[in-house]
Design a protein around this motif. Structure first.
Motif, PDB file in Angstrom:
ATOM      1  N   HIS A 121       0.831  -1.206   0.000  1.00 51.31           N
ATOM      2  CA  HIS A 121       0.000   0.000   0.000  1.00 51.31           C
ATOM      3  C   HIS A 121       0.869   1.263   0.000  1.00 51.31           C
ATOM      4  O   HIS A 121       1.774   1.389   0.819  1.00 51.31           O
ATOM      5  CB  HIS A 121      -0.937   0.020   1.217  1.00 51.31           C
ATOM      6  N   PRO A 122       0.575   2.204  -0.926  1.00 45.93           N
ATOM      7  CA  PRO A 122       1.440   3.382  -1.018  1.00 45.93           C
ATOM      8  C   PRO A 122       1.252   4.375   0.125  1.00 45.93           C
ATOM      9  O   PRO A 122       2.130   5.197   0.376  1.00 45.93           O
ATOM     10  CB  PRO A 122       1.016   4.027  -2.340  1.00 45.93           C
ATOM     11  N   ASN A 123       0.119   4.342   0.801  1.00 44.65           N
ATOM     12  CA  ASN A 123      -0.119   5.371   1.821  1.00 44.65           C
ATOM     13  C   ASN A 123      -1.109   4.857   2.879  1.00 44.65           C
ATOM     14  O   ASN A 123      -2.306   5.145   2.832  1.00 44.65           O
ATOM     15  CB  ASN A 123      -0.647   6.650   1.145  1.00 44.65           C
TER      16      ASN A 123
ATOM     17  N   THR B 230      -1.371   5.722   5.932  1.00 40.73           N
ATOM     18  CA  THR B 230      -1.932   6.801   6.756  1.00 40.73           C
ATOM     19  C   THR B 230      -3.215   7.332   6.118  1.00 40.73           C
ATOM     20  O   THR B 230      -4.234   7.502   6.799  1.00 40.73           O
ATOM     21  CB  THR B 230      -0.896   7.929   6.920  1.00 40.73           C
ATOM     22  N   ALA B 231      -3.172   7.554   4.810  1.00 39.23           N
ATOM     23  CA  ALA B 231      -4.376   8.025   4.108  1.00 39.23           C
ATOM     24  C   ALA B 231      -5.471   6.963   4.168  1.00 39.23           C
ATOM     25  O   ALA B 231      -6.645   7.279   4.377  1.00 39.23           O
ATOM     26  CB  ALA B 231      -4.046   8.361   2.654  1.00 39.23           C
TER      27      ALA B 231
END
Ligand SMILES: Cc1cc2nc3c(=O)[nH]c(=O)nc-3n(C[C@H](O)[C@H](O)[C@H](O)COP(=O)(O)O)c2cc1C
Length: 215
Positions: free
Chosen positions: A126-128, A130-131
């Motif tokens: 997953h690239p992000n 937190t988002a």
């Protein structure tokens, strides 16, 4: 608990204001349960429910939280503060439980087998995260806020906190991200002014970027 009239959602949306000061009187457990359940009922990607909530009620903990929130008084004054967090690693232990519950309610074996492959692949790369956590936690957070207001309480959202301090006060695991705090109680003193909202023409586009929505 005796039934009572709840505020219509459209009224809550129109009248809700962020609460500058609370009277601190306790909230009945039945109401708190209803508020929490509203959040837990919200949708999430793959139904993974990565939200976690720490319910802070004691005056001592609320005082410590206030210190972790740049001394914002309404954090200590609220009857309850729900600290909304996301767990980056929750899916590892929650995936099988999500599948088990789904299969009890109609999830097919084929779907279960495919998500057992897809979810770890997506989460591992997953690239992000937190988002990803934020979008899920804030859906649940908003449902709790609106349910509390529907029941006649006042609410205050807090993003002004020092995450490392909140984690220390609440002894949170390393995989937790603190997203926002929701203070719930009864307004003390005057309500905040209504700051207004941008017009639809400014923030909503009709079919293509730049074409203002007019309704
Ligand atoms: C996620 C979130 C975080 C917020 N954090 C703070 C905060 O730390 N301190 C504060 O005084 N107000 C905070 N607010 C309140 C906003 O300033 C307020 O909602 C905004 O000015 C609009 O006012 P209204 O909610 O009364 O309509 C927050 C609101 C949201 C939604």
């Amino acid at each position: 608990m005796a039934s009572r009239t709840e505020k219509p959602l459209s009224e809550v949306i129109e009248q809700r204001r962020d609460t500058p000061s609370f009277d601190g009187k306790p909230i009945p457990d039945a109401d708190l349960k209803k508020i929490l359940e509203a959040g837990l009922n919200m949708p999430s990607g793959f139904n993974l429910q990565p939200w976690r909530f720490v319910v802070v009620r004691t005056p001592e903990l609320r005082r410590k939280l206030r210190a972790a929130c740049f001394n914002q008084a309404n954090v200590e004054e609220a009857s309850v503060v729900i600290v909304a967090c996301g767990d980056k690693d929750g899916w590892r232990s929650d995936m099988e439980e999500m599948i088990r519950m789904g299969q009890e309610r109609g999830m097919t074996e084929n779907y279960a087998e495919s998500v057992r492959v897809i979810i770890p692949e997506i989460m591992a790369s997953h690239p992000n995260l937190t988002a990803w956590l934020n979008r899920h936690v804030m859906i649940a957070f908003t449902a709790m806020m609106l349910m509390a207001e529907t029941l006649g309480y006042d609410t205050a959202s807090t993003e002004g906190f020092e995450a490392d301090k909140v984690c220390l006060v609440l002894n949170l695991p390393i995989s937790y991200e603190v997203v926002s705090l929701l203070g719930i109680g009864r307004l003390k003193g005057p309500d905040k002014y209504n700051g207004g909202r941008f017009s639809m023409q400014r923030t909503v586009f009709d079919g293509e970027y730049g074409k203002p929505m007019k309704l």
